[in-house]
Write a protein that holds these residues in place. Sequence first.
Motif, mmCIF file in Angstrom:
data_model
loop_
_atom_site.group_PDB
_atom_site.id
_atom_site.type_symbol
_atom_site.label_atom_id
_atom_site.label_comp_id
_atom_site.label_asym_id
_atom_site.label_seq_id
_atom_site.Cartn_x
_atom_site.Cartn_y
_atom_site.Cartn_z
ATOM 1 N N VAL A 96 0.906 -1.166 -0.033
ATOM 2 C CA VAL A 96 0.196 -0.190 -0.243
ATOM 3 C C VAL A 96 0.670 1.646 0.032
ATOM 4 O O VAL A 96 1.263 2.268 -0.288
ATOM 5 C CB VAL A 96 -0.845 -0.080 1.314
ATOM 6 N N LEU A 97 1.697 1.337 0.607
ATOM 7 C CA LEU A 97 2.508 2.666 1.144
ATOM 8 C C LEU A 97 3.407 2.738 -0.045
ATOM 9 O O LEU A 97 4.109 3.645 -0.662
ATOM 10 C CB LEU A 97 3.589 2.354 2.404
ATOM 11 N N TRP A 98 4.264 1.607 -0.505
ATOM 12 C CA TRP A 98 4.774 1.938 -1.929
ATOM 13 C C TRP A 98 3.983 2.803 -2.962
ATOM 14 O O TRP A 98 4.667 3.049 -3.599
ATOM 15 C CB TRP A 98 5.458 0.503 -2.658
ATOM 16 N N LEU A 99 2.862 1.828 -3.164
ATOM 17 C CA LEU A 99 2.288 2.829 -4.221
ATOM 18 C C LEU A 99 1.964 4.185 -4.010
ATOM 19 O O LEU A 99 1.836 5.419 -5.024
ATOM 20 C CB LEU A 99 0.693 2.413 -4.513
ATOM 21 N N TYR A 104 3.548 9.760 -5.271
ATOM 22 C CA TYR A 104 4.571 11.445 -4.470
ATOM 23 C C TYR A 104 6.162 11.012 -4.798
ATOM 24 O O TYR A 104 6.428 12.673 -5.169
ATOM 25 C CB TYR A 104 4.297 10.829 -2.655
ATOM 26 N N ALA A 105 6.486 10.223 -5.648
ATOM 27 C CA ALA A 105 7.944 10.277 -5.976
ATOM 28 C C ALA A 105 8.504 10.787 -6.995
ATOM 29 O O ALA A 105 8.952 12.052 -7.426
ATOM 30 C CB ALA A 105 8.780 8.799 -5.577
ATOM 31 N N THR A 354 2.799 9.594 6.410
ATOM 32 C CA THR A 354 1.860 10.701 6.555
ATOM 33 C C THR A 354 3.030 11.719 6.528
ATOM 34 O O THR A 354 3.000 13.325 6.076
ATOM 35 C CB THR A 354 1.473 10.983 7.366
ATOM 36 N N LEU A 355 3.670 11.620 7.898
ATOM 37 C CA LEU A 355 4.345 13.144 8.591
ATOM 38 C C LEU A 355 5.121 13.251 7.257
ATOM 39 O O LEU A 355 5.651 14.520 6.916
ATOM 40 C CB LEU A 355 4.762 12.787 9.794
ATOM 41 N N VAL A 465 -2.006 14.849 -2.806
ATOM 42 C CA VAL A 465 -2.851 13.198 -2.666
ATOM 43 C C VAL A 465 -2.450 11.638 -1.747
ATOM 44 O O VAL A 465 -3.126 11.363 -0.966
ATOM 45 C CB VAL A 465 -3.559 12.680 -4.066
ATOM 46 N N PRO A 466 -1.490 11.274 -2.284
ATOM 47 C CA PRO A 466 -0.800 10.255 -1.337
ATOM 48 C C PRO A 466 -0.808 10.707 0.539
ATOM 49 O O PRO A 466 -1.243 10.066 1.323
ATOM 50 C CB PRO A 466 0.503 10.377 -1.678
#
Lengths: 500, 505, 598, 101
Positions: A96-99, A104-105, A354-355, A465-466
């Motif tokens: 999930v976080l990779w997506l 973001y990247a 998130t932070l 968005v991320p």
Amino acid sequence: MVVNDVIPLAVVLLSVTVAAIIFPLPQRLNRLRSAVNLAGAVVKLALVVLLVPPVVTEGARPEFAVPFLPTGTGDPISLVLRVDPLALFFAGLSAVLWLLTTVYAIGYLRGTAYQSRFFGFFSLCVAATVGISFSGNLITFLVFYELLTLVTYPLVAHWGDEKSLKAARLYMRYALGGGVAVLVGVVWLTMEAGPADFAEGGAADVAEFASHSPTAAVIIFALLVGGLGVKSALVPLHSWLPAAMVAPAPVSALLHAVAVVKAGVFGIVRVVDDVYGIEVAWDLGVLTPLLVVASVTVIYGSYQALRQTEIKRRLAFSTVSQVSYVVLGVTMFSMAGTAGGVAHLVHQGIMKITLFFCAGLFAESMGAHKISDLRGAGQRMPWTSAAFTVGAFGMIGLPPTAGFISKWQLGLGALESPHPWVLVVLVVSSLLNAAYFLPVVYTLWFGDQHDAAFTSGHEPRLLLVPALCTAGFTLIVGLGASLPFSPLEISRLIAEGVFS
Amino acid sequence: MTFTQFSLGALALLPLLAAALTMLLPHPVRRALGVLVALLVAGFTAPVLGSVTSGELTELVLGGFDAPLGIHLRGDGLAAVFLGVTSLVGVVVTGYAAVLPKSTGAHLSATSWVTSHPGFWPLWLGCWSGLNAVYLSGDLFNLYVSLELVGLTAVALVAVGGQSAWEPALRYLFIAVLGSLMFLAGVGLLAAVTGTLDLHQTRSQLDELEDPTLPLLALTLITVGLAMKVALLPMHRWLVPAHSAAPSAVSPILSGVVIKAALVVLLRCWLWALPAVPGMQWLAWLLGGLGVAAVLVGSVLALRQDRLKPLVAYSTVAQIGYWFVAFPLLLHGEHDGAPLGSGAYNGLVALAAGHAIAKAGLFTAAGFLKDRCGTDKMSALRGAGAHHPVLILAMGMCAVGLLGLPISLGFTGKWQLATAAVGAEQWWVLLVVAAGTLLSAAYLLRGIAPLLLQAEVPENAPAAGPVRGRERLGEIAVLIFGVATIGTGLLGAWLGDLLEVGAWW
Amino acid sequence: MLMAVGLAAPVVLAAIIALAGLLSPQGALRLRRGATVLSPVTVVPAAALTLLSPDAEWQAPWLLFGTVFSLDPAARALTLIAALLYGGALVAVGWLKTKDAERGSGALSGFLLVCFTGNIGTYWAADVVSFYLTFAVMSFSAAGLVIHYRHQRARRATRIYLVMSVFSETAILAGLLLTAGAGGYLVAEAPAAVASSDHTGLIVVLLLIGFGVKAGTVPLHVWLPLAHPAAPPAASAVLSGAMVKAGLVGWIRFLPLGQGPGDVPAGHVLLALALLGAFAAVVIGVLQQDPKVVLAYSTISQMGFMTCLVAVAMLNPSAAGAASAAAVLYAVHHGLAKGALFLGVPVVKHYGSGRTGVLVTVGMVGAALAVAGAPLTSGAYGKYVSKEAVEGISVMGLGLAELLPLVAVGSTLLLMRFGWVISRADRAAPRPPDGELLSWLAVCAAGVTVPWAAGLWWLPAAGEFSWTATALWDASWPILLGLAAGAVAWWAARRRLAPAWLRADGTTVQPGDLVVAEESLLTGAWKRTSRGVELAHRGSAAVLQGGAAAARGAAARSRRGIARAESTVDSWEGSGVVILVLTATAVVAVVVWGGGVR
Amino acid sequence: MVSVDTISWYLLVSTVMIIFGTVRLLLVRDLLARLIALDVTGIGVLLALVALAARSESSDPVLQALVITGLVIAVAFTGLGAVLIRRIEGLREDGGGGDRS
């Protein structure tokens, strides 16, 4: 079943393939690169999700093995990819976080040089993380663990200036040192007790080994956990983490939330729960010292975070502190504690990412690096600030965020465990967390507006968005903690397996 | 004669014939022929590997002479592994040299120095022939002859590098010859005692011998002589200038495979030719001690270099140490039913094979950068990686192999070495492995990290010039080495099976 | 279901106000204004619930750790006044907006809405987690109310409020965790669980501290006199009227009242602090000049009164039921009356002169009399049942039942001071009656009726008011005494008999009295700890660095040594000697030793 | 029938040659002298082999083969060495190159 067996391999190879496609892509093919990246991330997530029902509800354990190292006795040691709930848990987090981090990247690095290199290693990094999560024995774990060290080096050094290289060198030094300690531990343990396949409740061979030579078992445990402690940034092995903050923001997110730190702490969970088995570890008396180290880390990390004036450094020390909650939970020797610790693995990930997303946004849009630069950011970047606030509240452990869920669960665990004093650690750390996060939130929303110094306040959508997604997850995971398949529920399942 | 047997013969003789042929041909044709031969040799390697994989030991007696005098070729596990590695390195380096003739040295044409040296081709093919013969030889006589062929061509290959390479070449020559003379003396002693040069016959003859002094003396001479050729510390001093001054296409051969030839001979003597003679362990411990010193000292010295090629050369010195660290363990018995000696042996071979590929890659890369930038001073190479991302990536992959991190043969080897050490309760080996890994990480990082600097690449630096298509192809060579370093890491179990074939136990 | 709607509606509206930022500036403004005007409607479900379904329950097993909300008599009464107060406040704020276009973007309404959800949630929560959740929501959203004007005073008040809230939340978290750990996950089972826990004392102390901050118990009250004047009047009304009662509710819900032998030391301490608060607040309050500060001190005094009841419940298990019911009843009364006074501050300013002036004066005096406990007011009822509950408890020889009426004397003094101050305050140009006035009037009217109704029908445990002359006299004499004392004080002030240092303008004792001391104590403690930690840190760093330097030195020396050795072998002769020696050694050693080893 | 004594004598001579040659080889700076020392060592080794070969009745073909090959190789190396030395000396005369080796 047969299909399921291949999925773990497919997930690992998928990221490698993505990397192989991306590396040779010329700089200018931004679209194609982004498309490949995102496609890879989505497919990976889909594959992981596909595994959830059979593994969690049907109790299946898809497995893929390939012979890897010869032994004298004939049966070679295999590289084993096996999916159990804990593996799936971690893989799900990283998928999930990779997506989100990829999205973001893509936004973050738009228009900079060496993107193919970056995204290539980025994919490899995730391949390693998935490999770590699916590892079925210590050797496989070690392989991917070292791979992770290697592929994150170019990411930390990405900007290519003296400072980045220095930080990357420091990181490498620490990580390799830890890796060598783990290697020695694994070699020793393998020689004494076989390849130590991960098993819920501990490997039988290891238990037998520990019963007849406890001293060696303790030394091996120390080697393994000491080595893993480097990546999980246990005090006093944490210095690389704040230094590595020079890396691009997505990398920081990756280091702190998805991959590196998590890999270390995941390894500790594996060693305690699935290699030694928590009962064996308790009998050996190794849990309490580790618990004390984790407690010290929790407090010390918070204290250091309080002293920082730079956003990213404060976040880094906060990670030092927060990640040790997991260790705290796993070592306090109670079922609720283990569940809380394991759940925090995911919770910390989504909150911290998130932070970092937000910190990156602030730095990009407002040039804000110090906390004092954030004055009045709430007016100009309301969404980012809102996401940051949610993350920060999560870190403090305020309901209804995910952070509260883990803190509460850990608190209950501490009371069930033989070490009720851990509650004091949790409480003091909550206070300190509040002490270093609330001022930031206060500055964001209620701080005096800055003068003309920072005028812009654009919030690029690819970056925003991320951040909003993870902030949303923080709330959803917290509110829906008792839903089926929620992190808390799965970690309870895992904890039951550990204590079975 | 089966095709596999034919392959054995072809492997030893084809390059030699080709070498003779190339001497008659003009330079461009030499290149084409070289590539052709390289591919053929690789093709002939395949059946040997295949048959060994299926557990067969292929033997060929050339020219009808049988032992003790004949030319007896044996395609066993050890031979197969090194044949495979050498073919890989050979094909890639040949391709590299053909694409970038600049890398083959420099020669004086009429009045001026011209880069590229036509002499490279016959010498290299001859060397290859010698290497293959060393691996395949089943008797001491052929081992000696082919080792000398390797040595002679290797010295000449260094000398091809131009003025600056002559002195290192000469120094190499003296050591190489002295080493072979010692080896010869040892072989002579053995032959005098046993009356045969065939490995098996020697072993069975010595088994019956009462007094171990003479074989032991012979073994000592052989060991010291070969250790000189392998460049075990403190007899390593010739290696650094020779490998650094050699042309770009030669250094990878020298560091990658040539010193392995001497290692193979050493293994043949220790494990095949001689039975376990009492007193051998003293020698093994001596080698082990020197190995430890080599790992540590070599790494520290590598750390102090400010030029890339000497750094890589010292890295070789350090890596050589690992192989010798395994020697005391070779003589150990069993642990929990697992023979330790074979574990250490597997580890040693895996380390050496892994080193061959990884070091060839690293030396190719270093030579590439030196050719391109005109220097290999690391201060001058800062930021050179900016135009060669593939090269840097490939170097990183090779570095993984040298570090012994997974996935690579280096890791497999270290793993086996370490498990054997734990089994034998030789804990110091773990310490050495750990320290060696960390030190090698330090020097490799020191070598590679400056290339990653993106900040300042001066406009007029040679590194800033446009990259030609041929150079891109050259980078591919390094990439192949890198990928092979990682890829072979998955073959550890297979390697173990291979080495079972025709093993001494 | 109505319960869920009651909780969700305000949050949803607040979310709409926040999300309006997605629209264009104009659209956002319009939407926010609409939402603000509409906002009072969201309290209707909660109010309806109290009237329609007295034992509503809503279970959400998927939420958090499994969430249960339910309504009991105490919650019912308190919810009703909360709905009234928040409704009134929202109307006042909403109306203000349309006219003055108050700065901010509906933020005040938004925070009030969230605060309302949190507030009623604390009353309804039937499990510890949802209690903690709603309590935290309420506490932290209240910071948004306090800081609303963003001037220096508001910032300082907010900072102090936040710091104290964090301490309070942490203490509550620890206390509730221990409660839950002892098996008291459900609120209904909590007191018994606390009583039977191994750590009863610790839990009680934690809860007393945690809720004490909210309930304004000395010495944790310091945020009140700072926050109330800083916040907008509407916000002050809910802070003082509804929110501080959440602390009281926390005590009643979780303290092991009516369990065990009673007479616990913590009860005595609480009683002493409560009385101190009840009386000392008067002394400090009358010296203040800002009407809202005076009211804040009145709240502290009144909360002291209610805290007395809780302490009595702790000390005397048999009276626990009556005492806590009395406390709730008193809270209901005080909430409305004090809310009316706070809401009245701007009302007096805006409508205090002209035609509406009489109405306003009547309302204010009525509310003030109620707070003081004049006969026939809700205050008299509250005081009466309280006095009944504390019968038999004595402090330092004085019966509590005799002491408590004296609080009313203090209240009278404070309210006289308030009346004096506010009558001297500036008046704005008179306005025609509008929502602000109407909402205030509604709250005043509710203040007259609701406590009686709630006490009689919903809180039978509190007992009924006895309409006897004694009771009426008991209610009257403290006020008369207070009036007399006030007159004397006024006379003395006129004649300048008071010492020079004693000045009633808030300079003798600053609002927030102990806050400076506590602040410096806290910062001092922090500095000392952090200095200590810093020293330890530096020390360990120095040791580490020393070690590292030594190691580096050793490493450098050994490296140099190695390099020197290497330079000897660098020359041909050097390496030659080494090779010779090595060969000779090997040959000799192996042949001699190896040969001899057999 | 060759007397054992003769063989021992040959062996002794060869050993002395080897040791002398090796020591000289490893310790002398002059390149040409070094090359000659190398040849001396080589001849010593070959002599030893011949002597060992002569011990048995019919001289050992194995060792003889070794000796012959050794000779060829020694010649080849000497030739290569000589070429290199000439070039290095030529360089030195031109003033280039260092004097280290």
